[in-house]
Design an enzyme around this catalytic site. Sequence first.
Site, PDB file in Angstrom:
ATOM      1  N   SER A 100       0.812  -1.213   0.000  1.00  0.00           N
ATOM      2  CA  SER A 100       0.000   0.000   0.000  1.00  0.00           C
ATOM      3  C   SER A 100       0.850   1.269   0.000  1.00  0.00           C
ATOM      4  CB  SER A 100      -0.974  -0.057   1.184  1.00  0.00           C
ATOM      5  OG  SER A 100      -1.977   0.907   1.073  1.00  0.00           O
ATOM      6  N   ASP A 111      10.113   5.116 -10.211  1.00  0.00           N
ATOM      7  CA  ASP A 111       9.704   5.766 -11.463  1.00  0.00           C
ATOM      8  C   ASP A 111      10.474   7.057 -11.728  1.00  0.00           C
ATOM      9  OD1 ASP A 111       7.930   3.714 -11.858  1.00  0.00           O
ATOM     10  OD2 ASP A 111       6.122   4.937 -11.682  1.00  0.00           O
ATOM     11  N   LYS A 125      -0.669  -4.116  -3.222  1.00  0.00           N
ATOM     12  CA  LYS A 125      -1.961  -3.575  -2.772  1.00  0.00           C
ATOM     13  C   LYS A 125      -2.108  -2.163  -3.323  1.00  0.00           C
ATOM     14  CE  LYS A 125      -4.998  -2.807   1.119  1.00  0.00           C
ATOM     15  NZ  LYS A 125      -5.050  -1.631   1.950  1.00  0.00           N
TER      16      LYS A 125
END
Length: 191
Positions: A100, A111, A125
Amino acid sequence: MLDDGIGYLSISEFDEVTVGQFKKGIKQLQSKGMKALILDVRNNPGGLVDSVVDICDELLGEGRIVSIKDKQGKEKVYRSDAEQSVKVPVCVLVNGESASASEILSGAVKDHKRGTLVGEKTFGKGIVQGFFKLGDGSYAKLTYASYYTPSGANIHKKGIKPNVNIKDDTKTKADEQLLRAQQILKKKLKK
């Protein structure tokens, strides 16, 4: 503080006090001459979106941290401003129990190429859940949105693959993932 000016911070959960503790820990490490940072989010089940977004804002330059889309397609984008309090090289330790909010941080760091993820694939998640009060005083936990990394990936049931995949050998006293992160950062500091 570890050897060679490498700071180490472990985040066990993203809750109301995490941002303050993170900032205090960073200031302490910076006062000791931190040249690189290892963030450990292994076994971190997640927590509050606002908490992880505030921490990502300390690590990243300007850009998208995460976007959340509800079932009607309405999107909310969380961004980092240009201010960055942590400018040293970073490694993030992850494993199959990093979930999460931990994956929001890991996805943003990966990224944006802000650091190196070391360890094992994360839990996967990529949904947002909340508690809603019912008329009788009880609560229902509902999934109401999905989140996406800065590159647009939804990692739900997929997880995030680390840049350096290494298992921790439970038969040894050594922490192989932490040792690998230290090796990576030592090489970066020599450049």
